[in-house]
Design an enzyme around this catalytic site. Structure first.
Site, mmCIF file in Angstrom:
data_model
loop_
_atom_site.group_PDB
_atom_site.id
_atom_site.type_symbol
_atom_site.label_atom_id
_atom_site.label_comp_id
_atom_site.label_asym_id
_atom_site.label_seq_id
_atom_site.Cartn_x
_atom_site.Cartn_y
_atom_site.Cartn_z
ATOM 1 N N THR A 200 0.823 -1.203 0.000
ATOM 2 C CA THR A 200 0.000 0.000 0.000
ATOM 3 C C THR A 200 0.863 1.262 0.000
ATOM 4 O OG1 THR A 200 -1.574 1.261 1.362
ATOM 5 C CG2 THR A 200 -0.098 -0.216 2.515
ATOM 6 N N ASP A 201 0.279 2.370 -0.454
ATOM 7 C CA ASP A 201 0.992 3.645 -0.377
ATOM 8 C C ASP A 201 1.045 4.181 1.049
ATOM 9 O OD1 ASP A 201 -1.682 4.340 -0.128
ATOM 10 O OD2 ASP A 201 -1.681 5.834 -1.727
ATOM 11 N N GLU A 202 0.260 3.598 1.952
ATOM 12 C CA GLU A 202 0.227 4.095 3.330
ATOM 13 C C GLU A 202 1.546 3.884 4.065
ATOM 14 O OE1 GLU A 202 -3.424 3.492 5.575
ATOM 15 O OE2 GLU A 202 -4.397 2.799 3.737
ATOM 16 N N TYR B 235 -1.679 -0.549 11.033
ATOM 17 C CA TYR B 235 -1.825 -1.220 9.733
ATOM 18 C C TYR B 235 -0.655 -0.913 8.811
ATOM 19 C CZ TYR B 235 -3.120 -1.631 4.834
ATOM 20 O OH TYR B 235 -3.103 -1.882 3.486
ATOM 21 N N LYS C 287 2.376 -3.363 7.240
ATOM 22 C CA LYS C 287 2.638 -3.535 5.810
ATOM 23 C C LYS C 287 4.050 -3.098 5.455
ATOM 24 C CE LYS C 287 0.389 -4.764 2.948
ATOM 25 N NZ LYS C 287 0.256 -6.141 2.382
#
Length: 355
Positions: free
Chosen positions: A138-140, A163, A167
């Site tokens: 993810t870009d998060e 989260y 990741k």
């Protein structure tokens, strides 16, 4: 696609993005898809309506944290590639219960890497050269942007939620297994996905379902948090392209170049619902309410997908306007899919509040 005759392990294939990848592969390739999913609350085999009749599809109810179980599957199916989409993904839930995210996203990725490495090392040279381990992230993991700039493949990691931290950890593990053990890996980092078969806890399906019921539409903070949105089928096509043509050891950012504030997203949903399902109670924008913001809520994400576009020739086919229209129409027309989730006991209540 040049995947004919290949066997692909698709972990998390009953989830939102995973099921889109499965549908894409089964519809557009001759690859054999083995869906490996332990079927948590957000998984749904109804998201694969035609899969069971497809001779190129198999389902295995398996947790990626279970090494002996994974080993059995590697030995039985002899895959040519692994697409790892198995993950806990809801930020709000990670605030309330980070342990599950650490277990699945970090320990699970480690276990899957170990079993893939064990299997890969024993392959004959031609199959070893062809094998790929592709990790979907993810870009998060990059944290929060200011008003300007974009995330690139070289942006330093700076995760701000349990989260995104989990990741980020899994991304680092995949990189390390390539650098240390030469496992042929690929990593992709995507922006916010939306589209059909999206579990109701996420922003867009949550607002569509509440809007249909004419319930209040809660928007975090001032609604000005910005996300780059990508239609899930565009993402599935990108992942397949990376699997076919990506350079081993590389990372590719996948984004739709569709930055929108959360408030704009919700307002667009309201207008489309008024168009396709009008009522007597006035415009649905009147249902929007602003609620206390989520802890650690990143202000802006934006992906620079130039590398993927330049090197592999990918382009997102849907704009936000075309994609959100398709999505709203799907939820209006396919109500049995999401009503079944509500009937199983899912309650669309807010989580992720800290004291």
């Amino acid at each position: 696609m040049r995947l004919k005759g290949l066997t692909i392990f698709l972990t998390g294939g009953a989830g939102f993005i995973g099921s889109a990848v499965a549908r894409h592969l089964l519809r557009n390739s001759h690859a054999r898809v083995v869906n490996i999913d332990k079927l948590t609350y957000a998984a749904n085999l109804d998201s694969l309506p035609d899969a069971t009749e497809n001779l190129n599809y198999a389902f295995e109810p398996q947790c990626i944290c279970d090494a002996p179980g994974l080993r059995r599957l590697f030995e039985h199916y002899q895959p040519d590639a692994v697409l790892n989409l198995a993950a806990e993904s809801h930020v709000d839930r990670s605030i309330d219960g980070p342990g599950e995210f650490i277990q699945t996203n970090i320990v699970g990725t480690f276990t899957l890497l170990q079993e893939a490495l064990r299997y890969w090392r024993a392959l004959p040279p031609d199959k070893r050269a062809r094998f790929r381990f592709q990790h979907i992230s993810t870009d998060e993991v990059f944290g929060s942007l200011g008003k300007d700039g974009f995330f690139t493949e070289s942006t330093p990691y700076s995760p701000n939620s349990p989260y995104s931290a989990s990741k980020a950890s899994s991304d680092h593990l995949v990189r390390a297994w390539h650098e240390t053990y030469e496992l042929p890996t690929l990593v992709t980092n995507c922006s916010n996905n939306y589209g059909p078969y999206h579990f109701p806890e996420k922003l867009i399906p949550h607002m569509i379902i509440k809007g249909l019921a004419r319930e209040q539409l809660p928007v975090y903070g001032d609604g000005q948090n910005v996300r780059d949105w990508i239609y899930v089928e565009d993402h599935a096509k990108a992942l397949t392209l990376v699997l076919e043509h990506g350079v081993v050891g590389e990372t590719y950012n996948i984004g739709g170049r569709n930055e929108r504030t959360n408030l704009h997203v919700v307002e667009s949903i309201c207008d489309l619902l008024d168009e396709v399902s009008p009522g007597r109670d006035g415009p649905r924008r009147n249902l929007i309410t602003f609620v206390a913001d989520r802890p650690g809520h990143d202000r802006r994400y934006a992906i620079d997908a130039s590398k993927l576009e330049r090197d592999l020739g990918w382009r997102a086919e849907e704009t936000f306007e075309t994609g959100i229209r398709k999505t709203v129409h799907w939820y209006v027309e396919e109500q049995p899919w999401w009503r079944a989730i509500l009937e199983r006991g899912y309650q669309a209540k807010r989580v992720g509040l800290t004291q």
